[in-house]
Write a protein that holds these residues in place. Structure first.
Motif, PDB file in Angstrom:
ATOM      1  N   GLY A  24     -38.401   4.559   6.140  1.00 36.32           N
ATOM      2  CA  GLY A  24     -39.546   4.867   5.289  1.00 36.32           C
ATOM      3  C   GLY A  24     -40.453   3.679   5.095  1.00 36.32           C
ATOM      4  O   GLY A  24     -41.684   3.802   5.142  1.00 36.32           O
ATOM      5  N   THR A  25     -39.866   2.501   4.894  1.00 41.51           N
ATOM      6  CA  THR A  25     -40.669   1.299   4.696  1.00 41.51           C
ATOM      7  C   THR A  25     -41.441   0.930   5.959  1.00 41.51           C
ATOM      8  O   THR A  25     -42.628   0.557   5.898  1.00 41.51           O
ATOM      9  CB  THR A  25     -39.771   0.121   4.266  1.00 41.51           C
ATOM     10  OG1 THR A  25     -39.072   0.472   3.071  1.00 41.51           O
ATOM     11  CG2 THR A  25     -40.597  -1.129   4.025  1.00 41.51           C
ATOM     12  N   LEU A 119     -46.411  10.367   0.860  1.00 42.20           N
ATOM     13  CA  LEU A 119     -45.038  10.343   1.366  1.00 42.20           C
ATOM     14  C   LEU A 119     -44.556  11.758   1.700  1.00 42.20           C
ATOM     15  O   LEU A 119     -43.887  11.975   2.713  1.00 42.20           O
ATOM     16  CB  LEU A 119     -44.100   9.710   0.336  1.00 42.20           C
ATOM     17  CG  LEU A 119     -44.338   8.238  -0.012  1.00 42.20           C
ATOM     18  CD1 LEU A 119     -43.352   7.783  -1.081  1.00 42.20           C
ATOM     19  CD2 LEU A 119     -44.233   7.357   1.225  1.00 42.20           C
ATOM     20  N   VAL A 120     -44.894  12.715   0.843  1.00 43.85           N
ATOM     21  CA  VAL A 120     -44.481  14.103   1.093  1.00 43.85           C
ATOM     22  C   VAL A 120     -45.210  14.662   2.306  1.00 43.85           C
ATOM     23  O   VAL A 120     -44.598  15.270   3.195  1.00 43.85           O
ATOM     24  CB  VAL A 120     -44.743  14.975  -0.158  1.00 43.85           C
ATOM     25  CG1 VAL A 120     -44.534  16.455   0.162  1.00 43.85           C
ATOM     26  CG2 VAL A 120     -43.811  14.560  -1.293  1.00 43.85           C
ATOM     27  N   ARG A 121     -46.530  14.445   2.374  1.00 39.37           N
ATOM     28  CA  ARG A 121     -47.312  14.977   3.502  1.00 39.37           C
ATOM     29  C   ARG A 121     -46.838  14.412   4.828  1.00 39.37           C
ATOM     30  O   ARG A 121     -46.826  15.108   5.846  1.00 39.37           O
ATOM     31  CB  ARG A 121     -48.801  14.667   3.311  1.00 39.37           C
ATOM     32  CG  ARG A 121     -49.505  15.458   2.248  1.00 39.37           C
ATOM     33  CD  ARG A 121     -51.025  15.363   2.415  1.00 39.37           C
ATOM     34  NE  ARG A 121     -51.485  13.991   2.549  1.00 39.37           N
ATOM     35  CZ  ARG A 121     -51.835  13.221   1.516  1.00 39.37           C
ATOM     36  NH1 ARG A 121     -51.726  13.676   0.284  1.00 39.37           N
ATOM     37  NH2 ARG A 121     -52.270  11.994   1.716  1.00 39.37           N
ATOM     38  N   ILE A 128     -39.286  11.035  -3.246  1.00 40.44           N
ATOM     39  CA  ILE A 128     -38.239  11.420  -4.192  1.00 40.44           C
ATOM     40  C   ILE A 128     -38.259  12.932  -4.397  1.00 40.44           C
ATOM     41  O   ILE A 128     -39.298  13.496  -4.754  1.00 40.44           O
ATOM     42  CB  ILE A 128     -38.445  10.708  -5.543  1.00 40.44           C
ATOM     43  CG1 ILE A 128     -38.230   9.198  -5.395  1.00 40.44           C
ATOM     44  CG2 ILE A 128     -37.524  11.274  -6.619  1.00 40.44           C
ATOM     45  CD1 ILE A 128     -38.565   8.401  -6.638  1.00 40.44           C
ATOM     46  N   PRO A 129     -37.129  13.611  -4.222  1.00 43.54           N
ATOM     47  CA  PRO A 129     -37.069  15.048  -4.509  1.00 43.54           C
ATOM     48  C   PRO A 129     -36.924  15.291  -6.013  1.00 43.54           C
ATOM     49  O   PRO A 129     -36.403  14.434  -6.736  1.00 43.54           O
ATOM     50  CB  PRO A 129     -35.817  15.502  -3.755  1.00 43.54           C
ATOM     51  CG  PRO A 129     -34.937  14.293  -3.746  1.00 43.54           C
ATOM     52  CD  PRO A 129     -35.861  13.099  -3.671  1.00 43.54           C
ATOM     53  N   THR A 130     -37.392  16.433  -6.482  1.00 40.63           N
ATOM     54  CA  THR A 130     -37.309  16.766  -7.895  1.00 40.63           C
ATOM     55  C   THR A 130     -35.952  17.376  -8.215  1.00 40.63           C
ATOM     56  O   THR A 130     -35.555  18.367  -7.604  1.00 40.63           O
ATOM     57  CB  THR A 130     -38.425  17.754  -8.286  1.00 40.63           C
ATOM     58  OG1 THR A 130     -39.690  17.196  -7.925  1.00 40.63           O
ATOM     59  CG2 THR A 130     -38.418  18.036  -9.772  1.00 40.63           C
ATOM     60  N   ARG A 131     -35.236  16.791  -9.195  1.00 45.37           N
ATOM     61  CA  ARG A 131     -33.924  17.301  -9.568  1.00 45.37           C
ATOM     62  C   ARG A 131     -33.477  16.646 -10.867  1.00 45.37           C
ATOM     63  O   ARG A 131     -34.064  15.657 -11.324  1.00 45.37           O
ATOM     64  CB  ARG A 131     -32.907  16.999  -8.475  1.00 45.37           C
ATOM     65  CG  ARG A 131     -32.806  15.522  -8.115  1.00 45.37           C
ATOM     66  CD  ARG A 131     -32.073  15.327  -6.819  1.00 45.37           C
ATOM     67  NE  ARG A 131     -32.176  13.961  -6.337  1.00 45.37           N
ATOM     68  CZ  ARG A 131     -31.756  13.568  -5.146  1.00 45.37           C
ATOM     69  NH1 ARG A 131     -31.198  14.446  -4.325  1.00 45.37           N
ATOM     70  NH2 ARG A 131     -31.878  12.320  -4.753  1.00 45.37           N
TER      71      ARG A 131
END
Length: 406
Positions: A24-25, A119-121, A128-131
């Motif tokens: 990711g980085t 980041l999502v696109r 980070i996922p929502t949870r």
């Protein structure tokens, strides 16, 4: 279980975290390199074309040999990035197994706050996922898993929602955590929402509403009392979740007894407004317009903070005023860096990030003021935005409000 539209993302499994961080980085580094190339080419194009000092900049790439140079720079960047991605993917099984540290999670949260929608696109594994999480670990919203995770579940649930560029572990500040303290003093079971704060507030609110519906339906014992405590942007996400809960006809809003906002910018935050003004000034001239792209590197979540936008429910589309949930008591806490009470007009700067009136839900247009009565408002002096997370007087006020039946 109700269907909700959470954003999928990498699990926090120790075996994959180091690899996903590196991949990711590296993707962000090369995306940044390409962005700087775009800025330089844009300035080159306008300078070589003798654009007017004020007005519209020239559109399109540079031409001829100059254009070829910039295209080759981008090709090399793409090839190197692809090679690094492939190499890191093959290297991942050899990387050490380790739990993510608080420092690493804090850095990831900042990146998500600033670039979370990108980041999502782009499918970046740093997203980070929502949870829900507890003790920094994800909570599986399945009844059997919940029974195993919480062997002595309370019928009173406390949900804590962090702010922009933060995460659930940062509710602990200077060895104090409102959630842990309220669990000890009032018997709540605390759960912490962990979300990508760079996404639109309404997206996070919708996902939060879906998670709450799943949680209430799967909790091992009947939920008699649900309380939400939102800090900063977390308050906006919570308000948005209430709207989505109403729109979707969820059951959890009937369990929501109280919702408390800590330093929430209901009507906007100062820093985002300053950023928007800088964008405008840089965009006036075609020579500085390319540079303004750097200033626009602000996520959709940050842009929502400009006016405290929680939009995109039926209420917004129909132009109807916001409705508070019936049977739910709303409270708000505001802070000011002033050490003692002074004239209200001098407190506009509030806690350093959120103006006082914005945190109280007050607006110059009475129709936009949040209907929170004075007895459910509190102002604390000599505190900044983050002191709200651990100040003893703030905690005592929370304890008082949540300990009262009315």
């Amino acid at each position: 279980m109700s269907a909700h539209h959470g954003h999928d993302g990498p699990a926090d499994a120790p075996t994959t975290q180091a690899a996903s961080d590196l991949i990711g980085t590296s993707r962000l580094v090369f995306a940044g390199f390409d962005g700087v190339t775009d800025v330089v080419e844009g300035m080159h194009r306008n300078i070589s074309g003798l654009a007017p000092l004020v007005g519209t900049s020239r559109a399109g790439p540079t031409r001829g040999i100059t254009g070829l140079v910039y295209r080759n720079i981008r090709r090399v960047s793409t090839l190197v990035g692809w090679g690094l991605d492939t190499g890191l993917d093959r290297l991942s099984p050899l990387l050490p197994v380790q739990e993510p540290s608080p420092q690493r999670e804090a850095a990831r949260s900042v990146v998500n706050g600033v670039l979370g929608d990108y980041l999502v696109r782009s499918g970046n594994p740093l997203a980070i996922p929502t949870r829900f999480r507890s003790d920094g670990r994800p909570v599986d919203l399945e009844r059997g898993a919940l029974e195993s995770r919480f062997p002595e579940p309370s019928s009173r649930l406390l949900i804590l929602v962090h702010g922009l560029c933060m995460n659930d572990r940062q509710w602990q500040r200077q060895e104090h955590d409102h959630g842990v303290a309220l669990a000890h003093d009032l018997g709540y079971t605390p759960l912490y929402l962990h979300y990508n704060s760079g996404l639109r507030v309404t997206e996070n609110g919708r996902d939060f509403a879906g998670l709450l519906e799943d949680l209430v339906s799967q909790w091992p014992v009947p939920v008699e009392e649900l309380v939400i405590l939102g800090h900063s942007m977390g308050g906006l996400v919570s308000r948005s979740a209430c709207r989505w809960g109403q729109e979707y006809g969820h059951h959890w809003p009937t369990r929501l007894k109280k919702i408390i906002f800590l330093g929430t910018p209901h009507h906007g935050a100062t820093l985002e407004r300053l950023g928007s003004g800088l964008d405008y000034l840089l965009g006036i001239s075609p020579y500085s317009a390319p540079i303004s792209r750097i200033g626009k590197i602000r996520s959709a979540g940050i842009r929502d903070l400009r006016e405290g936008n929680i939009g995109d429910t039926a209420y917004d589309r129909n132009g109807a005023p916001e409705r508070f949930l019936p049977g739910t008591q709303y409270y708000t806490v505001a802070a000011t860096t002033q050490s003692s009470p002074v004239a209200f007009s001098t407190l506009e700067r509030g806690d350093g990030l959120v103006p006082l009136k914005s945190a109280l839900g007050q607006h110059r247009d009475n129709a936009l003021c949040l209907p929170i009565p004075p007895e459910r408002q509190a102002i604390f002096h000599g505190l900044n935005h983050f002191d709200l997370l651990n100040n003893r007087q703030v905690y005592e006020r929370l304890l008082h409000w949540l300990g009262c039946s009315q």
